[in-house]
Write an enzyme that holds these catalytic residues in place. Structure first.
Site, PDB file in Angstrom:
ATOM      1  N   CYS A  25       0.845  -1.198   0.000  1.00  0.00           N
ATOM      2  CA  CYS A  25       0.000   0.000   0.000  1.00  0.00           C
ATOM      3  C   CYS A  25       0.878   1.245   0.000  1.00  0.00           C
ATOM      4  O   CYS A  25       1.556   1.546   0.999  1.00  0.00           O
ATOM      5  CB  CYS A  25      -0.915   0.002   1.219  1.00  0.00           C
ATOM      6  SG  CYS A  25      -1.981   1.461   1.298  1.00  0.00           S
ATOM      7  N   CYS A  33      -1.959   7.411   5.045  1.00  0.00           N
ATOM      8  CA  CYS A  33      -3.008   6.728   5.804  1.00  0.00           C
ATOM      9  C   CYS A  33      -2.373   5.902   6.909  1.00  0.00           C
ATOM     10  O   CYS A  33      -1.406   5.171   6.663  1.00  0.00           O
ATOM     11  CB  CYS A  33      -3.844   5.840   4.869  1.00  0.00           C
ATOM     12  SG  CYS A  33      -5.139   4.903   5.715  1.00  0.00           S
ATOM     13  N   CYS A  36      -3.804   1.146   8.962  1.00  0.00           N
ATOM     14  CA  CYS A  36      -3.259  -0.217   9.073  1.00  0.00           C
ATOM     15  C   CYS A  36      -1.846  -0.135   9.641  1.00  0.00           C
ATOM     16  O   CYS A  36      -0.860  -0.162   8.892  1.00  0.00           O
ATOM     17  CB  CYS A  36      -3.245  -0.894   7.710  1.00  0.00           C
ATOM     18  SG  CYS A  36      -4.866  -1.067   6.955  1.00  0.00           S
ATOM     19  N   CYS A 113      -7.084   2.212  -2.009  1.00  0.00           N
ATOM     20  CA  CYS A 113      -6.841   1.296  -0.880  1.00  0.00           C
ATOM     21  C   CYS A 113      -6.850  -0.141  -1.368  1.00  0.00           C
ATOM     22  O   CYS A 113      -7.836  -0.596  -1.970  1.00  0.00           O
ATOM     23  CB  CYS A 113      -7.904   1.503   0.195  1.00  0.00           C
ATOM     24  SG  CYS A 113      -7.800   0.319   1.551  1.00  0.00           S
ATOM     25  N   GLN A 254     -20.192  -8.966   8.858  1.00  0.00           N
ATOM     26  CA  GLN A 254     -18.741  -8.989   8.972  1.00  0.00           C
ATOM     27  C   GLN A 254     -18.091  -8.419   7.716  1.00  0.00           C
ATOM     28  O   GLN A 254     -18.495  -8.719   6.594  1.00  0.00           O
ATOM     29  CB  GLN A 254     -18.260 -10.434   9.192  1.00  0.00           C
ATOM     30  CG  GLN A 254     -18.811 -11.096  10.436  1.00  0.00           C
ATOM     31  CD  GLN A 254     -18.165 -10.594  11.717  1.00  0.00           C
ATOM     32  OE1 GLN A 254     -17.362  -9.672  11.702  1.00  0.00           O
ATOM     33  NE2 GLN A 254     -18.525 -11.200  12.840  1.00  0.00           N
ATOM     34  N   GLU A 323     -32.505 -10.544  17.852  1.00  0.00           N
ATOM     35  CA  GLU A 323     -31.709  -9.370  17.474  1.00  0.00           C
ATOM     36  C   GLU A 323     -32.574  -8.135  17.632  1.00  0.00           C
ATOM     37  O   GLU A 323     -33.773  -8.164  17.326  1.00  0.00           O
ATOM     38  CB  GLU A 323     -31.234  -9.521  16.023  1.00  0.00           C
ATOM     39  CG  GLU A 323     -30.738  -8.272  15.341  1.00  0.00           C
ATOM     40  CD  GLU A 323     -29.482  -7.711  15.998  1.00  0.00           C
ATOM     41  OE1 GLU A 323     -29.402  -6.470  16.108  1.00  0.00           O
ATOM     42  OE2 GLU A 323     -28.605  -8.502  16.406  1.00  0.00           O
ATOM     43  N   CYS A 397     -15.627  -9.806  19.421  1.00  0.00           N
ATOM     44  CA  CYS A 397     -14.753  -8.908  18.665  1.00  0.00           C
ATOM     45  C   CYS A 397     -13.886  -8.076  19.590  1.00  0.00           C
ATOM     46  O   CYS A 397     -13.227  -7.134  19.145  1.00  0.00           O
ATOM     47  CB  CYS A 397     -15.573  -8.005  17.741  1.00  0.00           C
ATOM     48  SG  CYS A 397     -16.761  -6.949  18.595  1.00  0.00           S
TER      49      CYS A 397
END
Length: 439
Positions: A25, A33, A36, A113, A254, A323, A397
């Site tokens: 990248c 950026c 990451c 990206c 996800q 939910e 998560c």
């Protein structure tokens, strides 16, 4: 209003990475950026470090996950794995920037990206031209003026697209509706187009009002899992089974499709291994008094669009998914109909899963929880502990909140755990833990 042109090039398009560049990248390498932070580290090294941190964190609690309980982590592809782009729109209508806001509120364009799937990368320049053609003024955060706040793009495994324009008002909704034919000529796989209205100046991406501009109101995410009784790493030639999930506009799914498939496949494998005696064939029935009984009554709390519930549905099983999002429940019910699952086998209900009591009535044999980052919380954890549920699959998560919740359920001991690299190049860790009640 002029029609949206399907031209392939534009002066709005950001420059590509230099020819011959070997960087994964260029935006990361030049410091443009910082999303990451571990991009420069080889992915196997990233994953080993992430696994070690997660194992250490969950080994240090009041209800620890033993080191021997961990299966091999599910590794992601290094790029082209993100099925969703959440782009802040900045700049001007003539030259929009799609990406993030950097230091000082300046826009950073992320159309190049490398994490986005190819369908999203190809769609973003087309949508940038649409912004220019329609005269959609990007929202200026500091000045609190402008119309277009975000552009949300989701791609299905089949390449179909859901595009959502997050607007400050309804001013341009009719323009977007009129532009739909031209957009579909430029993006033939555009399945869902909507305008989300977010009038409030706050750090929340979406508003409460969604205006659909297409007949379809949901995106079909056609996942594939290994055949029953087959681990995902052994699925080649084993006849993968389809798991179709419907994703409404304002619902969660996800971001990494490949890892989502591994997560659902692992949950199904772990649930179904109760059908086997250790060392026996996968389809052999349990034949000893000590072998665990196959779960017949399954609850899936915080079920979203029904991924775990539908993956675990079986001929001798009754599944309930709960939910809070009514739109997600509508999608889950539609997916169950598509799979031709009878209503008496799979049922979805809209409600707050955090207030349910698994002990009020017939206790489920298997409880699946997939809460937001804050975890299931003290009250629900204590009700699960008191209910006598034999097995829990906890999908987390956030390992830190997972450790707190495990400490609140001391009778449910971790038997297996697996790390899923849902967001490579970051410290984010997704974990699935198989809990069994201690006798």
């Amino acid at each position: 209003m002029r029609p949206v042109a399907p031209a392939r090039t534009s002066s709005n398009t950001p420059p590509a990475a230099p020819a011959g560049s070997t960087s994964l990248c260029a935006l990361h390498e030049d410091g443009t950026c910082h999303s990451c932070p571990h991009m420069s580290t080889p992915l196997p090294v990233q994953l080993a470090r992430k696994q070690a941190r997660t194992v250490a964190l969950l080994a240090d609690g009041a209800n620890p996950v033993p080191a021997a309980a961990w299966e091999r982590p599910a590794a992601s592809a290094p790029k082209r794995f993100r099925n969703k782009a959440k782009m802040v729109v900045s700049g001007t209508a003539a030259k929009p920037l799609l990406g993030i806001l950097g230091p000082g509120g300046h826009g950073v364009d992320l159309r190049t990206c490398p994490l986005h799937v190819p369908e999203i990368e190809a769609a973003l320049p087309v949508l940038a031209r649409a912004i220019t053609t329609l005269g959609l003024t990007p929202y200026d955060v500091s000045a609190r003026r402008g119309e277009l706040k975000h552009l949300l793009v989701t791609a299905s495994p089949d390449g179909d697209l859901m595009v959502r324009f997050v607007l400050r008002s309804r001013r341009h909704v009719d323009d977007l509706r009129a532009a739909l034919p031209s957009l579909r000529r430029a993006l033939p796989t555009l399945a869902v187009l909507s305008a989300n209205i977010q009038p409030v100046h706050q750090a929340i991406i979406e508003g409460p009002e969604e205006i659909l501009l297409t007949e379809d109101d949901r995106l079909l995410m056609r996942l594939h899992l290994p055949a029953w009784g087959v681990a995902e790493e052994d699925a080649t030639g084993a006849g993968p089974t389809e798991l179709p999930l419907y994703l409404p506009t304002r619902s969660f799914f996800q971001t990494n499709t490949g890892i989502a498939q591994a997560l659902y496949a692992t949950a199904r494998r772990w649930a179904d291994d109760a059908l086997t005696v250790p060392g026996a064939a996968p389809t052999a029935p349990a034949a000893t008094p000590t072998a665990p009984r196959a779960p017949r009554r399954v609850w899936d709390l915080f079920c979203g669009v029904g991924g775990f519930a539908l993956a675990l549905a079986g001929p001798d099983r009754r599944v309930l998914g709960v939910e809070v999002s009514a739109a997600a429940i509508d999608g889950a019910r539609a997916a169950a109909r598509l799979m031709r699952l009878p209503d008496d086998r799979v049922r979805f209900e809209a409600g707050d899963a955090s207030v349910l009591d698994p002990g009020a009535g017939p206790v489920p044999d298997l409880l699946v929880v997939n809460p937001p980052r804050r975890g299931i919380g003290a009250e629900l954890a204590e009700r699960i502990e008191a209910a006598g549920v034999e097995r829990v699959l906890y999908s987390s998560c956030n390992p830190a909140s997972l450790a707190k919740d495990l400490a609140r359920m001391p009778s449910l001991r971790p038997r297996r755990a697996r790390l899923f690299d849902m967001f490579p190049h970051t410290d984010h860790a997704e974990v699935l833990v198989d809990l069994r009640r201690r006798r």
